[in-house]
Scaffold this active site. Structure first.
Site, PDB file in Angstrom:
ATOM      1  N   CYS A 146       9.134  45.576  44.745  1.00 59.02           N
ATOM      2  CA  CYS A 146       9.772  44.416  45.400  1.00 59.02           C
ATOM      3  C   CYS A 146       9.074  44.014  46.696  1.00 59.02           C
ATOM      4  O   CYS A 146       9.396  42.980  47.275  1.00 59.02           O
ATOM      5  CB  CYS A 146      11.252  44.685  45.649  1.00 59.02           C
ATOM      6  SG  CYS A 146      12.203  44.737  44.118  1.00 59.02           S
TER       7      CYS A 146
ATOM      8  N   HIS B 159      13.433  26.639  43.339  1.00 56.93           N
ATOM      9  CA  HIS B 159      11.973  26.598  43.224  1.00 56.93           C
ATOM     10  C   HIS B 159      11.287  26.717  44.585  1.00 56.93           C
ATOM     11  O   HIS B 159      10.260  26.093  44.838  1.00 56.93           O
ATOM     12  CB  HIS B 159      11.504  25.351  42.463  1.00 56.93           C
ATOM     13  CG  HIS B 159      11.793  25.463  41.005  1.00 56.93           C
ATOM     14  ND1 HIS B 159      13.003  25.113  40.474  1.00 56.93           N
ATOM     15  CD2 HIS B 159      11.039  25.926  39.984  1.00 56.93           C
ATOM     16  CE1 HIS B 159      12.985  25.337  39.169  1.00 56.93           C
ATOM     17  NE2 HIS B 159      11.806  25.839  38.841  1.00 56.93           N
TER      18      HIS B 159
ATOM     19  N   GLU C 205      20.911  38.668  40.807  1.00 52.78           N
ATOM     20  CA  GLU C 205      19.458  38.618  40.911  1.00 52.78           C
ATOM     21  C   GLU C 205      18.841  38.756  39.516  1.00 52.78           C
ATOM     22  O   GLU C 205      17.776  38.220  39.239  1.00 52.78           O
ATOM     23  CB  GLU C 205      18.970  39.733  41.836  1.00 52.78           C
ATOM     24  CG  GLU C 205      17.575  39.526  42.342  1.00 52.78           C
ATOM     25  CD  GLU C 205      17.205  40.520  43.410  1.00 52.78           C
ATOM     26  OE1 GLU C 205      17.093  40.108  44.575  1.00 52.78           O
ATOM     27  OE2 GLU C 205      17.022  41.711  43.082  1.00 52.78           O
TER      28      GLU C 205
END
EC number: 4.1.2.50
Length: 138
Positions: free
Chosen positions: A23, A68, A130
């Site tokens: 991550c 986005h 998530e």
């Protein structure tokens, strides 16, 4: 208390500064946000809130700021500026690491209270997925 929940989906990238696993690298998610609006009683029409209002207000903010985009810690501005200069990518900076926990808390405590002002309802809780199997709730 009566709650109405609206689901909003968006795509965004992020990375976690200081994470010791994968991550730490730029990656993206198909986030799902569930925003619950609550009131002690319904209005004269029998509603807490029109679901369309949740969409119009919350989804508009999400679309303009998160969808986005690349969500980064403010300490990642050098990388963010380089990416923005090269690609035109929309960058959203947070005061802390853009973990699911911090994003959800930021939305619930800082963003949505400013958007839903002067009403007889409040944002009672948020769930931010998530992945399909991992979510946080604040």
């Amino acid at each position: 208390m009566i709650k109405c929940t609206r689901r909003i989906e968006f795509d965004a990238g992020h990375r976690i500064i200081g994470h010791q696993n994968k991550c730490q690298f730029l990656h993206g998610h198909r986030y799902v946000l569930e925003i619950a609006i609550a009131a002690n009683k319904t209005d004269k029409l029998g509603m807490v809130i029109d679901f369309g209002l949740i969409k119009d207000v919350a989804k508009k903010w999400i679309d303009e700021n998160f969808d986005h985009s690349l969500i980064l810690h403010q300490d990642d501005k050098e990388m963010g500026q380089q990416i923005e200069n090269c690609t035109g990518q929309k960058i959203y900076y947070m005061q802390n690491n853009p973990t699911a926990e911090n994003i959800a808390t930021h939305l619930k405590n800082e963003i949505f209270p400013k958007l839903f002002v002067g009403q007889n309802f409040f944002v009672s809780n948020l769930k931010l997925y998530e992945t399909p199997n991992c979510f946080v709730e604040v």
